[in-house]
Design a protein around this motif. Structure first.
Motif, PDB file in Angstrom:
ATOM      1  N   VAL A  22       2.751   9.052  -9.515  1.00 23.46           N
ATOM      2  CA  VAL A  22       3.173   8.019 -10.460  1.00 23.46           C
ATOM      3  C   VAL A  22       4.260   7.214  -9.757  1.00 23.46           C
ATOM      4  CG1 VAL A  22       4.078   7.516 -12.753  1.00 23.46           C
ATOM      5  CG2 VAL A  22       2.712   9.585 -12.378  1.00 23.46           C
ATOM      6  N   LEU A  23       4.000   5.934  -9.604  1.00 29.66           N
ATOM      7  CA  LEU A  23       4.886   5.067  -8.825  1.00 29.66           C
ATOM      8  C   LEU A  23       5.997   4.505  -9.699  1.00 29.66           C
ATOM      9  CD1 LEU A  23       2.110   3.247  -6.764  1.00 29.66           C
ATOM     10  CD2 LEU A  23       3.317   5.383  -6.238  1.00 29.66           C
ATOM     11  N   SER A  24       6.943   3.835  -9.063  1.00 30.72           N
ATOM     12  CA  SER A  24       8.091   3.270  -9.779  1.00 30.72           C
ATOM     13  C   SER A  24       7.660   2.299 -10.884  1.00 30.72           C
ATOM     14  CB  SER A  24       8.991   2.551  -8.769  1.00 30.72           C
ATOM     15  OG  SER A  24      10.139   2.063  -9.382  1.00 30.72           O
ATOM     16  N   SER A  25       6.598   1.563 -10.625  1.00 33.86           N
ATOM     17  CA  SER A  25       6.076   0.576 -11.574  1.00 33.86           C
ATOM     18  C   SER A  25       5.349   1.206 -12.749  1.00 33.86           C
ATOM     19  CB  SER A  25       5.089  -0.346 -10.846  1.00 33.86           C
ATOM     20  OG  SER A  25       4.103   0.460 -10.187  1.00 33.86           O
ATOM     21  N   VAL A  31      -2.172   7.543  -2.920  1.00 34.50           N
ATOM     22  CA  VAL A  31      -1.432   7.497  -1.644  1.00 34.50           C
ATOM     23  C   VAL A  31       0.042   7.234  -1.929  1.00 34.50           C
ATOM     24  CG1 VAL A  31      -1.163   6.261   0.549  1.00 34.50           C
ATOM     25  CG2 VAL A  31      -3.450   6.639  -0.396  1.00 34.50           C
ATOM     26  N   PHE A  32       0.915   7.949  -1.238  1.00 32.15           N
ATOM     27  CA  PHE A  32       2.354   7.722  -1.353  1.00 32.15           C
ATOM     28  C   PHE A  32       2.967   7.704   0.038  1.00 32.15           C
ATOM     29  CE2 PHE A  32       6.798   8.864  -2.167  1.00 32.15           C
ATOM     30  CZ  PHE A  32       7.098   7.986  -3.207  1.00 32.15           C
ATOM     31  N   LEU A  33       3.766   6.681   0.297  1.00 34.33           N
ATOM     32  CA  LEU A  33       4.497   6.578   1.568  1.00 34.33           C
ATOM     33  C   LEU A  33       5.870   7.216   1.350  1.00 34.33           C
ATOM     34  CD1 LEU A  33       3.448   2.875   2.112  1.00 34.33           C
ATOM     35  CD2 LEU A  33       2.551   4.827   3.357  1.00 34.33           C
ATOM     36  N   GLN A  34       6.031   8.436   1.838  1.00 36.53           N
ATOM     37  CA  GLN A  34       7.294   9.160   1.613  1.00 36.53           C
ATOM     38  C   GLN A  34       8.316   8.698   2.648  1.00 36.53           C
ATOM     39  OE1 GLN A  34       9.984  10.095   0.405  1.00 36.53           O
ATOM     40  NE2 GLN A  34       9.053  11.678  -0.874  1.00 36.53           N
ATOM     41  N   LYS A  35       8.984   7.611   2.293  1.00 33.61           N
ATOM     42  CA  LYS A  35       9.901   6.987   3.256  1.00 33.61           C
ATOM     43  C   LYS A  35      11.024   7.912   3.683  1.00 33.61           C
ATOM     44  CE  LYS A  35      11.696   6.105  -0.981  1.00 33.61           C
ATOM     45  NZ  LYS A  35      11.315   5.264  -2.103  1.00 33.61           N
ATOM     46  N   MET A  36      11.388   8.888   2.839  1.00 37.63           N
ATOM     47  CA  MET A  36      12.486   9.789   3.213  1.00 37.63           C
ATOM     48  C   MET A  36      12.107  10.675   4.400  1.00 37.63           C
ATOM     49  SD  MET A  36      14.980   8.781   1.556  1.00 37.63           S
ATOM     50  CE  MET A  36      15.354   7.795   0.090  1.00 37.63           C
ATOM     51  N   ASP A 118      12.559  -0.644   1.113  1.00 40.58           N
ATOM     52  CA  ASP A 118      11.771   0.257   1.966  1.00 40.58           C
ATOM     53  C   ASP A 118      10.286  -0.094   1.843  1.00 40.58           C
ATOM     54  OD1 ASP A 118      11.622   1.131  -0.665  1.00 40.58           O
ATOM     55  OD2 ASP A 118      12.682   2.971  -0.313  1.00 40.58           O
ATOM     56  N   ILE A 119       9.746   0.079   0.632  1.00 39.20           N
ATOM     57  CA  ILE A 119       8.333  -0.148   0.365  1.00 39.20           C
ATOM     58  C   ILE A 119       8.223  -1.141  -0.794  1.00 39.20           C
ATOM     59  CG2 ILE A 119       6.138   0.956  -0.298  1.00 39.20           C
ATOM     60  CD1 ILE A 119       7.340   2.252   2.210  1.00 39.20           C
ATOM     61  N   VAL A 120       7.316  -2.091  -0.700  1.00 36.93           N
ATOM     62  CA  VAL A 120       7.004  -2.952  -1.849  1.00 36.93           C
ATOM     63  C   VAL A 120       5.609  -2.586  -2.357  1.00 36.93           C
ATOM     64  CG1 VAL A 120       6.374  -5.314  -2.528  1.00 36.93           C
ATOM     65  CG2 VAL A 120       8.523  -4.893  -1.317  1.00 36.93           C
ATOM     66  N   THR A 121       5.548  -2.229  -3.649  1.00 33.19           N
ATOM     67  CA  THR A 121       4.243  -1.936  -4.263  1.00 33.19           C
ATOM     68  C   THR A 121       3.838  -3.095  -5.179  1.00 33.19           C
ATOM     69  OG1 THR A 121       4.647   0.451  -4.193  1.00 33.19           O
ATOM     70  CG2 THR A 121       2.927  -0.323  -5.687  1.00 33.19           C
ATOM     71  N   THR A 122       4.680  -3.390  -6.176  1.00 32.69           N
ATOM     72  CA  THR A 122       4.420  -4.549  -7.045  1.00 32.69           C
ATOM     73  C   THR A 122       5.489  -5.626  -6.853  1.00 32.69           C
ATOM     74  OG1 THR A 122       5.767  -3.670  -8.837  1.00 32.69           O
ATOM     75  CG2 THR A 122       3.431  -3.032  -8.824  1.00 32.69           C
ATOM     76  N   ASP A 148       4.620  -3.386   2.999  1.00 32.52           N
ATOM     77  CA  ASP A 148       4.186  -4.030   1.761  1.00 32.52           C
ATOM     78  C   ASP A 148       2.800  -3.474   1.452  1.00 32.52           C
ATOM     79  OD1 ASP A 148       3.235  -5.614  -0.251  1.00 32.52           O
ATOM     80  OD2 ASP A 148       3.340  -7.506   0.864  1.00 32.52           O
ATOM     81  N   ARG A 149       2.734  -2.601   0.420  1.00 29.50           N
ATOM     82  CA  ARG A 149       1.440  -1.966   0.125  1.00 29.50           C
ATOM     83  C   ARG A 149       0.691  -2.705  -0.969  1.00 29.50           C
ATOM     84  NH1 ARG A 149       1.774   3.903  -2.416  1.00 29.50           N
ATOM     85  NH2 ARG A 149      -0.022   3.040  -3.539  1.00 29.50           N
ATOM     86  N   SER A 150       1.155  -3.926  -1.308  1.00 31.20           N
ATOM     87  CA  SER A 150       0.565  -4.710  -2.406  1.00 31.20           C
ATOM     88  C   SER A 150      -0.583  -5.600  -1.949  1.00 31.20           C
ATOM     89  CB  SER A 150       1.643  -5.594  -3.034  1.00 31.20           C
ATOM     90  OG  SER A 150       1.888  -6.741  -2.218  1.00 31.20           O
TER      91      SER A 150
END
Ligand SMILES: O=P(O)(O)OC[C@H]1O[C@H](OP(=O)(O)OP(=O)(O)O)[C@H](O)[C@@H]1O
Ligand SMILES: O=C(O)c1cc(=O)[nH]c(=O)[nH]1
Ligand SMILES: [Mg+2]
Length: 195
Positions: A22-25, A31-36, A118-122, A148-150
């Motif tokens: 479940v993403l921030s949006s 798929v999840f990009l675990q930036k940490m 870090d990551i842009v989804t929406t 940018d995964r959008s």
């Protein structure tokens, strides 16, 4: 850095996760990009943020201040600022609340700032970051992110530069493909969802 090299960094750091997220949006994705997994490695983080700083300079010119949305944006914001010769500040939220600039941070008149995500989804988090800066006197000239995964469709209200554009499917909760619905969902980020 080429897009392939950036993706290799994520792959080698085991930051490319598969499952049900479940993403921030509020959207769901397989798929999840675990930036940490990237930001816990200073050397890898330096390589990526040095490249992002070069992209920012090329597109936006000199930058005085990098401002990032907490939590995910803080480490890449700092490291990118180091390569830009800029200051690094961040916006943060009380749980469930809007982003706010605190701790004496400001964007003074005459300065040029860029938002580093870090990551842009929406684009929602970057948009909320921008909205929280509306009272600042300096100029917010653009936004930047590592990935940018959008598919380039994220809306921020500023020009966005990135190291890689991906088009990763994300679904509303009531429109999950059956293979995603069959997996238990996890929510990795820090945004508090309102019921
Ligand atoms: O473009 P969007 O749809 O807003 O999604 C991307 C945002 O989601 C993640 O943050 P999150 O709110 O999960 O919290 P975190 O920064 O603490 O990881 C990530 O760090 C971006 O800020
Ligand atoms: O949209 C998000 O919340 C999100 C997606 C992603 O791949 N990585 C991340 O940290 N957040
Ligand atoms: Mg974030």
């Amino acid at each position: 850095m080429t897009p392939e090299q950036v993706l290799a960094e994520f792959r080698d750091a085991q930051a490319l996760l598969e499952g049900h997220f479940v993403l921030s949006s509020g959207l769901h994705s397989g798929v999840f990009l675990q930036k940490m997994a990237i930001f816990s490695d200073p050397v890898r983080t330096e390589r990526l943020c040095k490249a992002l700083a070069a992209t920012i300079t090329e597109r936006f010119g000199p930058i005085d201040i990098v401002v990032s949305p907490a939590i995910g944006g803080i480490v890449p914001g700092y490291e990118t600022a180091r390569h830009l010769g800029a200051r690094a500040i961040f916006v943060e939220r009380e749980p469930g609340g809007p982003f706010t600039l605190r701790r004496g941070f400001s964007i003074p008149a005459g300065t040029r700032a860029v938002i580093v995500e870090d990551i842009v989804t929406t684009g929602l988090s970057a948009r909320e970051c921008l909205a929280s800066l509306s009272g600042e006197a300096g100029e917010i000239v653009g936004a930047a992110c590592l990935i940018d995964r959008s598919g380039g469709r994220g809306e921020i209200g500023l020009p966005l530069v990135t190291l890689v554009t991906l088009d990763i499917p994300a679904y509303p909760a009531d429109a999950l493909p059956p293979e995603l619905a069959a997996l238990p969902a996890v929510k990795p980020g820090s945004r508090v969802m309102k019921a």
